[in-house]
Design a protein around this motif. Structure first.
Motif, PDB file in Angstrom:
ATOM      1  N   CYS A  19       0.834  -1.211   0.000  1.00  0.00           N
ATOM      2  CA  CYS A  19       0.000   0.000   0.000  1.00  0.00           C
ATOM      3  C   CYS A  19       0.864   1.255   0.000  1.00  0.00           C
ATOM      4  CB  CYS A  19      -0.929   0.014   1.215  1.00  0.00           C
ATOM      5  SG  CYS A  19      -2.316  -1.106   1.108  1.00  0.00           S
ATOM      6  N   ARG A  20       1.910   1.261   0.802  1.00  0.00           N
ATOM      7  CA  ARG A  20       2.765   2.449   0.842  1.00  0.00           C
ATOM      8  C   ARG A  20       3.407   2.715  -0.513  1.00  0.00           C
ATOM      9  NH1 ARG A  20       5.482   1.007   6.064  1.00  0.00           N
ATOM     10  NH2 ARG A  20       7.390   1.102   4.844  1.00  0.00           N
ATOM     11  N   LYS A  36      -2.784  16.886  -2.347  1.00  0.00           N
ATOM     12  CA  LYS A  36      -1.426  16.753  -1.844  1.00  0.00           C
ATOM     13  C   LYS A  36      -0.965  18.103  -1.309  1.00  0.00           C
ATOM     14  CE  LYS A  36       3.193  15.416  -3.099  1.00  0.00           C
ATOM     15  NZ  LYS A  36       4.129  15.073  -4.133  1.00  0.00           N
ATOM     16  N   GLN A  37      -0.397  18.080  -0.125  1.00  0.00           N
ATOM     17  CA  GLN A  37       0.145  19.283   0.499  1.00  0.00           C
ATOM     18  C   GLN A  37       1.479  18.877   1.132  1.00  0.00           C
ATOM     19  OE1 GLN A  37      -2.025  20.935   3.910  1.00  0.00           O
ATOM     20  NE2 GLN A  37      -1.974  22.893   2.829  1.00  0.00           N
ATOM     21  N   GLY A  38       2.573  19.161   0.417  1.00  0.00           N
ATOM     22  CA  GLY A  38       3.872  18.681   0.872  1.00  0.00           C
ATOM     23  C   GLY A  38       3.903  17.168   0.803  1.00  0.00           C
ATOM     24  N   GLN A  39       4.219  16.520   1.924  1.00  0.00           N
ATOM     25  CA  GLN A  39       4.256  15.059   1.986  1.00  0.00           C
ATOM     26  C   GLN A  39       2.968  14.480   2.572  1.00  0.00           C
ATOM     27  OE1 GLN A  39       7.798  13.977   4.151  1.00  0.00           O
ATOM     28  NE2 GLN A  39       9.105  14.408   2.406  1.00  0.00           N
ATOM     29  N   GLU A  40       1.934  15.305   2.657  1.00  0.00           N
ATOM     30  CA  GLU A  40       0.676  14.850   3.250  1.00  0.00           C
ATOM     31  C   GLU A  40      -0.475  14.939   2.261  1.00  0.00           C
ATOM     32  OE1 GLU A  40       1.155  15.785   7.927  1.00  0.00           O
ATOM     33  OE2 GLU A  40       0.535  17.474   6.681  1.00  0.00           O
ATOM     34  N   MET A  60       2.041  10.698   3.202  1.00  0.00           N
ATOM     35  CA  MET A  60       2.069   9.906   1.973  1.00  0.00           C
ATOM     36  C   MET A  60       3.300   9.005   1.868  1.00  0.00           C
ATOM     37  SD  MET A  60       0.528  12.768  -0.605  1.00  0.00           S
ATOM     38  CE  MET A  60       0.698  11.757  -2.039  1.00  0.00           C
ATOM     39  N   ILE A  61       4.231   9.116   2.788  1.00  0.00           N
ATOM     40  CA  ILE A  61       5.401   8.247   2.777  1.00  0.00           C
ATOM     41  C   ILE A  61       5.224   7.095   3.763  1.00  0.00           C
ATOM     42  CG2 ILE A  61       7.891   8.128   3.241  1.00  0.00           C
ATOM     43  CD1 ILE A  61       7.975  11.088   2.277  1.00  0.00           C
ATOM     44  N   GLY A  75      -1.222   4.224  12.293  1.00  0.00           N
ATOM     45  CA  GLY A  75       0.154   4.228  11.858  1.00  0.00           C
ATOM     46  C   GLY A  75       0.435   3.639  10.501  1.00  0.00           C
ATOM     47  N   ASP A  76      -0.609   3.229   9.765  1.00  0.00           N
ATOM     48  CA  ASP A  76      -0.331   2.579   8.494  1.00  0.00           C
ATOM     49  C   ASP A  76      -1.563   2.591   7.591  1.00  0.00           C
ATOM     50  OD1 ASP A  76      -2.003   0.200   9.179  1.00  0.00           O
ATOM     51  OD2 ASP A  76      -0.423  -0.165  10.637  1.00  0.00           O
TER      52      ASP A  76
END
Length: 103
Positions: A19-20, A36-40, A60-61, A75-76
Motif C-alpha cells: 500500500c505504501r 497533496k500538500q507537501g508530503q501529506e 504519503m510516505i 500508523g499505516d
C-alpha cells in the motif's frame, strides 16, 4: 485452515508495504476530495461531518494518519482503510489484498 499461510504480522507488513508503494493513488481513490500538500494528503474526513479540509491528514510516505479534530489516528495504510470503511484491521487487510491485488 486460513487462506493466508503466512503469519498475521508478516501478512500485515506485506500489505502495508504494498500500500505504501502506491499510497498516492490509493489515497486519491479513498479520499477523492483530498489534495497533496507537501508530503501529506489533506482531505475531509468522510466518517464525520467535516466541512473544511485541514484536520484530517495522511503522511504519503509512512501512511501514518490523524484527525486532529477528533484524536483518531493510526500508523499505516491498513488501519486507515479499516477506519474509513468501519471494519476490523484484519478484514481491511484481506479486502485490500483482494481489491488491489496486493501480496
Amino acid at each position: 485452515m486460513s487462506m493466508y499461510p503466512v503469519s498475521r504480522s508478516v501478512f500485515f507488513h506485506s500489505i502495508n508495504l504494498a500500500c505504501r508503494a502506491r499510497l498516492p493513488s490509493l489515497l486519491a481513490a479513498w479520499l477523492p476530495d483530498g489534495r497533496k500538500q507537501g508530503q501529506e494528503w489533506v482531505a475531509l474526513n468522510p466518517t464525520r461531518s467535516d466541512r473544511h479540509a485541514g484536520s484530517f491528514k495522511i503522511n504519503m510516505i509512512t501512511g501514518q494518519w490523524a484527525d486532529f479534530a477528533t484524536g483518531d489516528k493510526g500508523g499505516d495504510p491498513v488501519s486507515l482503510y479499516a477506519y474509513l470503511k468501519g471494519m476490523r484491521q484484519g478484514d481491511a487487510a484481506r479486502a485490500l489484498s483482494q481489491e488491489w491485488g496486493l501480496k
